[in-house]
Write an enzyme that holds these catalytic residues in place. Structure first.
Site: not given
Ligand code: PAF
Length: 287
Positions: A186-187, A39, A34, A152, A32
């Protein structure tokens, strides 16, 4: 690196990259935006395992509840694109809400049971939104591998269940949670934290380390209830922490557990609010 906005563009780009090269593997990192180092580590894993790396950036309205932070979710397209370039991404898929949902969707992908507890219980509809958008993204990108962070962990369990149940031909690759030096997971939402909240947010990772120690020291004989109580008590020592949940469940089935000796793997999963900011973290303990 190409930045693509429409479904047709991303489909054509991936198709062209595969054309005449049947062994080409496409790795996909849905996000999503940012973007942070967590990431970047997913992109690095994708880069190692795949010939083509696709990153999607889409803040999915379907997975936010009416009183959640969809409109204020942090966004920084230029910074994200710079990080993507540095990480060696080939295609960035950056659709608008209209590209993804040109009409109100009448089809929802809903995974049962693994969504009954944790964020599934405290954020009704959240995992329907996630499963639906991930299915759409998989259909658009058609990757061989998709990379998800274990911060997650419930999302990983839900997506793995969905892929298995619906025979979606994508290998789900779970990747470890990345942490700041002091232990905070991290978030993208960490930017919301006020300085004192940021300090007290360390209680999540320290509670997880406590849980790991209690399991180890008891040789896996501690009762789940006792473990859960110790974790809660530890978090409650931080005056700004408001516990949403602090649960001990089996992983990946996410079922209640009493006797740790009867299961092979548990998750200690936390969701804690600091002011308006809700943080999650977890540890998976093999028994
Ligand atoms: O983990 C995330 O950033 C979101 O839940 C995802 C998997 C991109 C779905 O929108």
């Amino acid at each position: 690196m190409k930045v693509l906005h429409s479904v047709n563009e991303i489909r054509q780009a991936v198709r062209a990259a595969r054309a005449g090269r049947p062994t080409v593997k496409v790795g996909f990192v849905p996000t999503m935006g940012y973007l942070h180092k967590g990431h970047a580590s997913l992109l690095e894993a994708a880069r190692k395992k795949s010939d083509i790396v696709v990153l999607s950036i889409f803040v999915n309205p379907l997975q936010f509840g009416p009183n959640e932070d969809f409109s204020r979710y942090p966004r920084d397209e230029q910074r994200d694109l710079a990080l993507a370039k540095e990480a060696g991404v080939d295609f960035v898929f950056l659709p608008s809400v209209d590209d993804m949902y040109p009409r109100p969707t009448k089809t929802i992908v809903s995974v049962s049971e693994v969504t009954d507890r944790l964020c599934g219980a405290s954020r009704p509809g959240h995992f329907d939104g996630v499963a639906t958008v991930v299915t759409k993204l998989f259909n658009m990108v058609q990757p061989d591998f998709a990379f998800f962070g274990m911060k997650d962990a419930q999302q990983v369990a839900v997506i793995q269940q969905m892929v298995d149940d619906l025979n979606i031909p994508v290998d789900i690759i779970p990747c470890p949670t990345l942490r700041e030096e002091d232990g905070l997971a991290m978030s993208s939402r960490n930017v919301y934290l006020q300085p004192e909240e940021r300090k007290q947010a360390l209680v999540l990772s320290s509670a997880l380390r406590l849980a790991e120690r209690l399991v180890k020291e008891s040789n896996g004989t501690i009762a789940a209830e006792e473990l859960q109580a110790a974790v809660k008590q530890h978090i409650e020592q931080s005056p700004l922490a408001q516990i949403d949940y602090a649960d001990v469940l089996t992983y990946p089935s996410l079922e209640p557990v009493t006797d740790l000796k009867a299961v092979s793997s548990i998750i200690v999963a936390l969701a804690v609010k600091f002011g308006k900011t809700r943080l999650i973290d977890n540890t998976i303990i093999q028994l």
